[in-house]
Design a protein around this motif. Structure first.
Motif, PDB file in Angstrom:
ATOM      1  N   SER A 231      -3.501   8.459   3.559  1.00 13.75           N
ATOM      2  CA  SER A 231      -4.387   7.304   3.510  1.00 13.75           C
ATOM      3  C   SER A 231      -5.265   7.239   4.759  1.00 13.75           C
ATOM      4  O   SER A 231      -4.769   7.256   5.885  1.00 13.75           O
ATOM      5  CB  SER A 231      -3.563   6.023   3.398  1.00 13.75           C
ATOM      6  OG  SER A 231      -4.375   4.894   3.573  1.00 13.75           O
TER       7      SER A 231
ATOM      8  N   ARG B  16       0.611  16.785  -3.906  1.00 14.09           N
ATOM      9  CA  ARG B  16       0.511  15.914  -5.068  1.00 14.09           C
ATOM     10  C   ARG B  16       1.148  16.601  -6.263  1.00 14.09           C
ATOM     11  O   ARG B  16       0.856  17.755  -6.569  1.00 14.09           O
ATOM     12  CB  ARG B  16      -0.947  15.615  -5.363  1.00 14.09           C
ATOM     13  CG  ARG B  16      -1.116  14.647  -6.503  1.00 14.09           C
ATOM     14  CD  ARG B  16      -2.544  14.266  -6.690  1.00 14.09           C
ATOM     15  NE  ARG B  16      -2.646  13.269  -7.742  1.00 14.09           N
ATOM     16  CZ  ARG B  16      -3.773  12.794  -8.178  1.00 14.09           C
ATOM     17  NH1 ARG B  16      -4.904  13.215  -7.659  1.00 14.09           N
ATOM     18  NH2 ARG B  16      -3.797  11.893  -9.125  1.00 14.09           N
TER      19      ARG B  16
ATOM     20  N   VAL C 155       0.825  -1.196   0.000  1.00 15.44           N
ATOM     21  CA  VAL C 155       0.000   0.000   0.000  1.00 15.44           C
ATOM     22  C   VAL C 155       0.867   1.257   0.000  1.00 15.44           C
ATOM     23  O   VAL C 155       1.941   1.293   0.585  1.00 15.44           O
ATOM     24  CB  VAL C 155      -0.953  -0.014   1.220  1.00 15.44           C
ATOM     25  CG1 VAL C 155      -0.195   0.194   2.502  1.00 15.44           C
ATOM     26  CG2 VAL C 155      -2.029   1.024   1.090  1.00 15.44           C
ATOM     27  N   LYS C 156       0.398   2.287  -0.725  1.00 12.51           N
ATOM     28  CA  LYS C 156       1.022   3.595  -0.647  1.00 12.51           C
ATOM     29  C   LYS C 156       0.453   4.325   0.570  1.00 12.51           C
ATOM     30  O   LYS C 156      -0.650   4.043   1.004  1.00 12.51           O
ATOM     31  CB  LYS C 156       0.719   4.414  -1.904  1.00 12.51           C
ATOM     32  CG  LYS C 156       1.288   3.822  -3.158  1.00 12.51           C
ATOM     33  CD  LYS C 156       1.157   4.698  -4.376  1.00 12.51           C
ATOM     34  CE  LYS C 156       0.050   5.702  -4.367  1.00 12.51           C
ATOM     35  NZ  LYS C 156       0.035   6.566  -5.528  1.00 12.51           N
ATOM     36  N   THR C 157       1.188   5.270   1.099  1.00 12.09           N
ATOM     37  CA  THR C 157       0.722   5.993   2.283  1.00 12.09           C
ATOM     38  C   THR C 157      -0.168   7.173   1.938  1.00 12.09           C
ATOM     39  O   THR C 157      -0.648   7.853   2.838  1.00 12.09           O
ATOM     40  CB  THR C 157       1.916   6.479   3.119  1.00 12.09           C
ATOM     41  OG1 THR C 157       2.750   7.287   2.301  1.00 12.09           O
ATOM     42  CG2 THR C 157       2.689   5.301   3.673  1.00 12.09           C
TER      43      THR C 157
ATOM     44  N   THR D 203       2.195  10.013  -2.768  1.00 10.49           N
ATOM     45  CA  THR D 203       3.414   9.211  -2.851  1.00 10.49           C
ATOM     46  C   THR D 203       3.393   8.350  -4.105  1.00 10.49           C
ATOM     47  O   THR D 203       2.339   7.953  -4.596  1.00 10.49           O
ATOM     48  CB  THR D 203       3.572   8.312  -1.609  1.00 10.49           C
ATOM     49  OG1 THR D 203       2.447   7.451  -1.516  1.00 10.49           O
ATOM     50  CG2 THR D 203       3.698   9.139  -0.356  1.00 10.49           C
ATOM     51  N   GLU D 204       4.578   8.063  -4.590  1.00 13.44           N
ATOM     52  CA  GLU D 204       4.675   7.298  -5.817  1.00 13.44           C
ATOM     53  C   GLU D 204       4.772   5.797  -5.567  1.00 13.44           C
ATOM     54  O   GLU D 204       4.252   5.004  -6.343  1.00 13.44           O
ATOM     55  CB  GLU D 204       5.913   7.766  -6.595  1.00 13.44           C
ATOM     56  CG  GLU D 204       5.966   7.266  -8.011  1.00 13.44           C
ATOM     57  CD  GLU D 204       7.093   7.919  -8.798  1.00 13.44           C
ATOM     58  OE1 GLU D 204       7.644   7.242  -9.672  1.00 13.44           O
ATOM     59  OE2 GLU D 204       7.405   9.085  -8.525  1.00 13.44           O
ATOM     60  N   LYS D 205       5.436   5.419  -4.468  1.00 17.40           N
ATOM     61  CA  LYS D 205       5.663   4.008  -4.171  1.00 17.40           C
ATOM     62  C   LYS D 205       5.365   3.723  -2.707  1.00 17.40           C
ATOM     63  O   LYS D 205       5.306   4.633  -1.882  1.00 17.40           O
ATOM     64  CB  LYS D 205       7.123   3.640  -4.465  1.00 17.40           C
ATOM     65  CG  LYS D 205       7.483   3.743  -5.924  1.00 17.40           C
ATOM     66  CD  LYS D 205       8.918   3.353  -6.136  1.00 17.40           C
ATOM     67  CE  LYS D 205       9.266   3.447  -7.615  1.00 17.40           C
ATOM     68  NZ  LYS D 205      10.656   3.074  -7.863  1.00 17.40           N
ATOM     69  N   PRO D 206       5.218   2.443  -2.352  1.00 13.57           N
ATOM     70  CA  PRO D 206       5.050   2.084  -0.933  1.00 13.57           C
ATOM     71  C   PRO D 206       6.334   2.362  -0.150  1.00 13.57           C
ATOM     72  O   PRO D 206       7.406   2.508  -0.736  1.00 13.57           O
ATOM     73  CB  PRO D 206       4.768   0.579  -0.976  1.00 13.57           C
ATOM     74  CG  PRO D 206       4.427   0.267  -2.366  1.00 13.57           C
ATOM     75  CD  PRO D 206       5.054   1.299  -3.234  1.00 13.57           C
ATOM     76  N   PRO D 207       6.261   2.428   1.170  1.00 14.62           N
ATOM     77  CA  PRO D 207       7.470   2.635   1.978  1.00 14.62           C
ATOM     78  C   PRO D 207       8.460   1.492   1.788  1.00 14.62           C
ATOM     79  O   PRO D 207       8.075   0.350   1.570  1.00 14.62           O
ATOM     80  CB  PRO D 207       6.948   2.652   3.412  1.00 14.62           C
ATOM     81  CG  PRO D 207       5.498   2.927   3.303  1.00 14.62           C
ATOM     82  CD  PRO D 207       5.047   2.398   1.988  1.00 14.62           C
TER      83      PRO D 207
END
Length: 150
Positions: free
Chosen positions: A94, A81, A35-37, A41-45
């Motif tokens: 999120s 964004r 999941v992205k936060t 954000t572009e990618k998950p942590p």
């Protein structure tokens, strides 16, 4: 007694995250690695223990600003964004992450719901955060003795 307000936030959150790994109710959901936060954000942590760090940050935010709800936490963990040529706009983080973190903290007995106001820290949660702050203060004073304000 040392409180959350007496130590740097980043050191406190990392110490509280270590203490929260020992709480059995605080577990990363199965969707956490993917999941992205937030929409910003572009990618998950990339950190393996990012869930415990986020839950510790949520607990600190409830401690300092409580009573708070999901929308307040979404606004805090949001960002800007990237909209290409158009100007960036602020977006919220999120809601599922904030809601699940609050539910896990409530199941662990660290926060409780105040009807029609939000969630506040319980005595157990306050104790956990203050003990983490005391540990951080001892480490900071040992590392840099001339920093007496921490």
């Amino acid at each position: 007694m040392t409180t959350v307000y007496d130590v740097p936030a980043t050191a406190l959150i990392s110490e509280a995250a270590k203490k929260l790994t020992e709480v059995k109710e605080i577990q990363a959901p199965e969707w956490a690695p993917f999941v992205k936060t937030g929409i910003h954000t572009e990618k998950p942590p990339v950190q393996d223990d990012w869930w415990h760090t986020r839950v510790a940050a949520v607990l600190r935010k409830v401690y300092t600003e409580g009573p708070v709800g999901t929308e307040t936490l979404r606004a805090h963990f949001g960002g800007f964004r990237d909209r290409g040529n158009r100007p960036n706009h602020a977006v919220k983080g999120s809601g599922s992450i904030a809601r699940t973190a609050l539910q896990q903290l409530e199941a662990a007995g660290l926060v409780q719901t105040v009807q029609a106001q939000g969630r506040v820290v319980t005595a157990e949660g306050r104790s956990l955060m203050d003990n983490a702050a005391h540990t951080v203060r001892a480490v900071v004073q040992k590392a840099v003795p001339e920093l007496k304000k921490y």
